[in-house]
Design a protein around this motif. Structure first.
Motif: not given
Length: 85
Positions: A69-72, A77-78, A28-32
């Motif tokens: 990043n937030y929505l993912g 993720v969580f 997710v972080q890499l996508t953001g």
């Protein structure tokens, strides 16, 4: 940042599936980050007059990246901790 987001931002409980969760977090972080860069580069390239003034493309790229990043993190993720509750 994964541990900080897990423990504070999303108040996730401990689970036995830490590695898959950490892997999703990295993805997710890499996508953001990639979306941030893509929006910035596209704006600088396609909008005349922005070559010298990069504040608007920087802000737009950051907004898109932070949103992803937030929505993912929230929904991909969580998510397991909320489903179990």
């Amino acid at each position: 940042t994964w541990a900080f987001n897990r423990g504070w931002s999303f108040a996730a409980t401990r689970s036995a599936r830490v590695l898959p969760e950490a892997g999703r977090y990295v993805a997710v972080q890499l996508t953001g980050g990639a979306a941030n860069l893509a929006v910035y580069a596209a704006m600088v390239r396609m909008i005349p007059g922005l070559h010298g003034d990069v504040l608007l493309p920087l802000a737009a790229g950051s907004a898109v990246g932070i949103g992803i990043n937030y929505l993912g993190s929230r929904f991909l993720v969580f998510r397991g901790d909320r489903e179990a509750a």
